[in-house]
Design an enzyme around this catalytic site. Structure first.
Site, short mmCIF file in Angstrom:
data_model
loop_
_atom_site.label_atom_id
_atom_site.label_comp_id
_atom_site.label_asym_id
_atom_site.label_seq_id
_atom_site.Cartn_x
_atom_site.Cartn_y
_atom_site.Cartn_z
N LYS A 185 2.83 17.82 -19.76
CA LYS A 185 2.41 18.51 -18.55
C LYS A 185 3.65 19.00 -17.81
CE LYS A 185 1.18 16.06 -14.91
NZ LYS A 185 0.42 15.23 -13.95
N GLU A 239 -9.94 15.18 -14.60
CA GLU A 239 -8.88 14.22 -14.34
C GLU A 239 -9.14 13.56 -12.98
OE1 GLU A 239 -4.23 14.21 -12.92
OE2 GLU A 239 -4.92 15.87 -14.16
#
Length: 212
Positions: free
Chosen positions: A128, A39
């Site tokens: 998330k 990420e």
């Protein structure tokens, strides 16, 4: 793709502050240790160029995505640069819709049961739970109990020591930041070897927790 792709990768390395020059050696080191999802956070200078370079160099070998995506326009720019997933710290319907419009994995950040369900209803693939580290695996397990159909992954405060606890609590994957790879450190041969060792150890811990 979607949930299964994130689950298969198991660990997402959250990289803040990389550069076009450092991303490839860091990614190689992570890959050697079995971590194949990166990420790149969008507040990083030249983040789009970093995503593009990593995506071009590694192709399907490494799953490259964008993090800290706050709006739909940024999501689109990241996707056009090669991002295969979009992580956000918040729930924003327009960002989720833009991500899904391009067939990319959407992972917004949420904290409460209401936020998690809302994000899922908007079309997110995985939610998330952020910042998970401030409340611990117990909170995560309590959320997963009444929401077993919603894929959850923790980020924020997840490290080499506690990642396995979140997997045991029901996480489909974990996002791990500077405890796995710290772009502020000089990329010496010794540090790159340490990244690989840490990545291998973390993957072993996660796989062991899944089998427990």
């Amino acid at each position: 793709m979607g949930v299964e792709e994130i689950k298969k990768r198991a660990v997402v390395a959250v990289i803040r502050g990389a550069s076009v020059e450092t991303i490839i050696p860091m990614a190689h080191a992570l890959k050697e240790g079995g971590v194949t999802a990166l990420e790149i956070t969008m507040e990083t200078p030249k983040a789009l160029a970093i995503i593009e370079k990593a995506a071009n160099v590694f192709g399907d070998e490494i799953f490259v995505g964008a993090g800290t995506v706050l709006d739909a326009e940024t999501a689109r720019a990241a996707i056009l640069s090669g991002a295969k997933f979009v992580f956000s710290p918040t729930v924003r319907k327009e960002t989720i819709e833009m991500t899904k419009r391009y067939g990319v994995i959407s992972v917004p950040g949420a904290f409460t049961a209401t936020e998690i369900l809302t994000a899922y209803e908007y079309g997110a693939d995985v939610i998330k739970v952020f910042p998970a580290g401030s409340v611990g695996p117990g909170y995560f397990k309590n959320l997963a109990g009444p929401l077993p159909h919603i894929p959850l992954m923790p980020t924020g405060g997840i490290d080499m020591e506690n990642a396995k606890d979140y997997i045991r609590a029901g996480a489909v994957a974990v996002g791990v930041g500077s405890s796995l790879v710290n772009p502020k450190k000089a990329l010496t041969d010794d540090y790159l070897r340490l990244i690989t060792e840490n990545a291998r150890k973390l993957m072993e811990e996660v796989q062991s927790a899944r089998q427990a």
